[in-house]
Design an enzyme around this catalytic site. Sequence first.
Site, PDB file in Angstrom:
ATOM      1  N   ASP A 160       0.806  -1.228   0.000  1.00 54.90           N
ATOM      2  CA  ASP A 160       0.000   0.000   0.000  1.00 54.90           C
ATOM      3  C   ASP A 160       0.836   1.275   0.000  1.00 54.90           C
ATOM      4  O   ASP A 160       0.352   2.327  -0.397  1.00 54.90           O
ATOM      5  CB  ASP A 160      -1.018  -0.004   1.164  1.00 54.90           C
ATOM      6  CG  ASP A 160      -0.410   0.217   2.534  1.00 54.90           C
ATOM      7  OD1 ASP A 160       0.820   0.027   2.689  1.00 54.90           O
ATOM      8  OD2 ASP A 160      -1.163   0.579   3.466  1.00 54.90           O
ATOM      9  N   GLU A 410       4.430 -10.578   4.466  1.00 59.32           N
ATOM     10  CA  GLU A 410       3.122 -11.061   4.014  1.00 59.32           C
ATOM     11  C   GLU A 410       3.118 -11.722   2.654  1.00 59.32           C
ATOM     12  O   GLU A 410       2.273 -11.413   1.800  1.00 59.32           O
ATOM     13  CB  GLU A 410       2.103  -9.919   4.040  1.00 59.32           C
ATOM     14  CG  GLU A 410       1.899  -9.336   5.405  1.00 59.32           C
ATOM     15  CD  GLU A 410       0.656  -8.472   5.507  1.00 59.32           C
ATOM     16  OE1 GLU A 410       0.138  -8.052   4.465  1.00 59.32           O
ATOM     17  OE2 GLU A 410       0.209  -8.226   6.636  1.00 59.32           O
ATOM     18  N   TYR A 465      -5.269  -7.799  11.648  1.00 63.73           N
ATOM     19  CA  TYR A 465      -6.120  -6.604  11.646  1.00 63.73           C
ATOM     20  C   TYR A 465      -7.533  -6.918  12.116  1.00 63.73           C
ATOM     21  O   TYR A 465      -8.510  -6.495  11.520  1.00 63.73           O
ATOM     22  CB  TYR A 465      -6.085  -5.953  10.250  1.00 63.73           C
ATOM     23  CG  TYR A 465      -4.727  -5.309  10.037  1.00 63.73           C
ATOM     24  CD1 TYR A 465      -4.469  -4.037  10.546  1.00 63.73           C
ATOM     25  CD2 TYR A 465      -3.693  -5.996   9.425  1.00 63.73           C
ATOM     26  CE1 TYR A 465      -3.214  -3.461  10.422  1.00 63.73           C
ATOM     27  CE2 TYR A 465      -2.435  -5.426   9.296  1.00 63.73           C
ATOM     28  CZ  TYR A 465      -2.208  -4.160   9.799  1.00 63.73           C
ATOM     29  OH  TYR A 465      -0.966  -3.588   9.689  1.00 63.73           O
ATOM     30  N   GLU A 501       2.381  -6.698  13.296  1.00 59.34           N
ATOM     31  CA  GLU A 501       1.475  -5.594  12.904  1.00 59.34           C
ATOM     32  C   GLU A 501       0.120  -5.800  13.553  1.00 59.34           C
ATOM     33  O   GLU A 501      -0.403  -6.925  13.566  1.00 59.34           O
ATOM     34  CB  GLU A 501       1.273  -5.553  11.378  1.00 59.34           C
ATOM     35  CG  GLU A 501       2.460  -5.062  10.599  1.00 59.34           C
ATOM     36  CD  GLU A 501       2.205  -4.972   9.092  1.00 59.34           C
ATOM     37  OE1 GLU A 501       1.034  -4.852   8.693  1.00 59.34           O
ATOM     38  OE2 GLU A 501       3.192  -5.037   8.342  1.00 59.34           O
TER      39      GLU A 501
HETATM   40  C1  GCB Z   1      -0.439  -4.928   6.088  1.00 57.26           C
HETATM   41  C2  GCB Z   1       0.843  -4.564   5.441  1.00 57.26           C
HETATM   42  C3  GCB Z   1       1.150  -3.087   5.594  1.00 57.26           C
HETATM   43  C4  GCB Z   1      -0.113  -2.269   5.346  1.00 57.26           C
HETATM   44  C5  GCB Z   1      -1.140  -2.662   6.389  1.00 57.26           C
HETATM   45  C6  GCB Z   1      -2.440  -1.907   6.250  1.00 57.26           C
HETATM   46  O1  GCB Z   1      -0.704  -6.042   6.413  1.00 57.26           O
HETATM   47  O2  GCB Z   1       1.923  -5.325   5.897  1.00 57.26           O
HETATM   48  O3  GCB Z   1       2.165  -2.753   4.684  1.00 57.26           O
HETATM   49  O4  GCB Z   1       0.127  -0.903   5.393  1.00 57.26           O
HETATM   50  O5  GCB Z   1      -1.412  -4.020   6.276  1.00 57.26           O
HETATM   51  O6  GCB Z   1      -2.617  -0.905   6.928  1.00 57.26           O
HETATM   52  O7  GCB Z   1      -3.270  -2.335   5.460  1.00 57.26           O
END
Ligand code: GCB
Length: 597
Positions: A160, A410, A465, A501
């Site tokens: 991204d 990832e 997430y 993350e």
């Molecule tokens: C992820 C990626 C990271 C993104 C993030 C997001 O899993 O590793 O590069 O910025 O999600 O905020 O979507």
Amino acid sequence: MLKPLSTATRELVNLDGLWDFAVGTAAGEHPWTGPLDTRLEAAVPASYNDLFTDSAIRDHVGWVWYQRLVRVPRGWSDERVMLRLDAATHEGRVYVDDTLVAEHVGGYTPFEANITEHVAAGQEFRLTIGVNNELTNLTIPPGTITITEDGRRQQKYHHDFYNYAGLARSVWLHSVPRVHIEDITVVPGLDSTTGTVEYEIGTSAPAAVRVRVLDAAGTEVAAGEGASGTLSIEDVTPWRPGAAYLYDLVAEIVDGEAVRDTYHQAFGVRTVEVRGTKFLINGEPFYFTGFGKHEDTPVRGKGHDDAYLVHDFQLMEWLGANSFRTTHYPYAEEVLDFADRHGIVAIDETAAVGLNLAVQGGLTGRPHPPTYSDDTLNDDTRAAHAQAIRELIGRDKNHPSVVMWCVANEPSTHEDGARDYFEPLVELTRKLDPTRPVCSTASLLTTHENDRIADLFDVVCLNRYYGWYIANGDLVTAEALMDSELRAWVEKLGKPILMTEYGADTLPGLHSVWDQPWTEEYQVAHLAAHHRAFDRCDAVVGEHVWNFADFQTSPGIHRVDGNRKGVFTRDRRPKAAAHALRARWISLSGHKPSNDA
Ligand code: GCB
């Protein structure tokens, strides 16, 4: 590759500043054969994209050209004259006057050229550097170039963050003696109060080598002869997280009484080990608190900036953060040098981000071609990836701050071909550096059930997430999902788990009394829900919030002026989450309460 240094036998000229600049088409066919016909000037170091108002430059896909005159210092007539680029993102071509002297693919690692035979001491030459920002299925990171119906070339990629490009790090002219030190490897060990230092010095031609180790006060504490050997330091002061201590390995090429070349290699004495579900530094359990970051600031893009470097690390210290991951590419060497000096722990990552065709800057669920195939990521991609690993370790192997290599972010781990792709790369990493653990981070698409590669690594690194891309706005479910996932990985592999993350996009100034995504309160509650889950799981060895600061993202992925998961805004102002993290991390101080209490 050694960093250029000024020593008793070496000199260094920094070429940063304003360079003439033109995008490929405007520059003509062979822009290096004469002065660039342009009114534009670009700052070095800086990504060029955000410097100009013309969107054709920002969106340009292909070559751009930088040019300036350089004078070789007049005292260098007996020296080898070297040009060194700390990075050219993603491909660089270097011309001295009309002659091509270096080419390099890979946007975040340095390269150099010996230009001795093309220049003369005291004389000027025209230095032209071409930089290409194209990403294909053969580059790391990968991408694809598409042509729109109206004929515009567009760059697509599977990560991204914005594809900033150009000369984002310093350019140097430096001298080395004719017979010189080319490489140094220092492998420290710790045996009670004695430090061991295995060293190996590579030279450009056979030569007599001697080494000395100086402590931080400059006192000699060990010495040896020969290009390789093991030295001992009695009553050693180890390098510790939060309490850095650096020694200086002075390597010299000698010829009788004369010293022909001298290089100073800083190093720290510390050990790293994964044992059971623990991550040990100097034999003691370490709990990571910190962030995935980006090299990303307004206007400069990915341009290295010492002011932001200092400020970011100040903010991290203020928060009680003890570590970071160089997401998603090797950072400027200045960053790791600073981490070495200040006891900040780093996980050092290659630029292998987006090796997952199911992901387009977020989760899309769209049908996609296989990630690993002859037409997508293939043997040649893997060769480029192997080269990225070699260059990362070659550059960063001596940094005490680096405690783990991260070979990819990832990647697709459940598709056919994943294991064949990764197994040789992990082997290569361990061969190049048998002393540091190796990891790769797992996206939400990787589950304990479908994963085919996590056993290759030392630490299970999870990017999750919950409460954001999954169960958005429902933190009860998010916490329960996190709990059950952690349990499942412990049962499957029994390895340490690092949360590499977790995070929620947040607009500063947006508030609510309810669990409303995008509010500052939601980010705080989201982190707290995760922390409760981490504290319940003994195998969790650390937490890296995504992200340290808001950062610019690629066009077309539905973000409001970038990724807003920062705990700080892009201009480094704290959101409420910063204060909440500070309260937790200062009290943790590198220890996990449930493990060590
Ligand atoms: C992820 C990626 C990271 C993104 C993030 C997001 O899993 O590793 O590069 O910025 O999600 O905020 O979507």
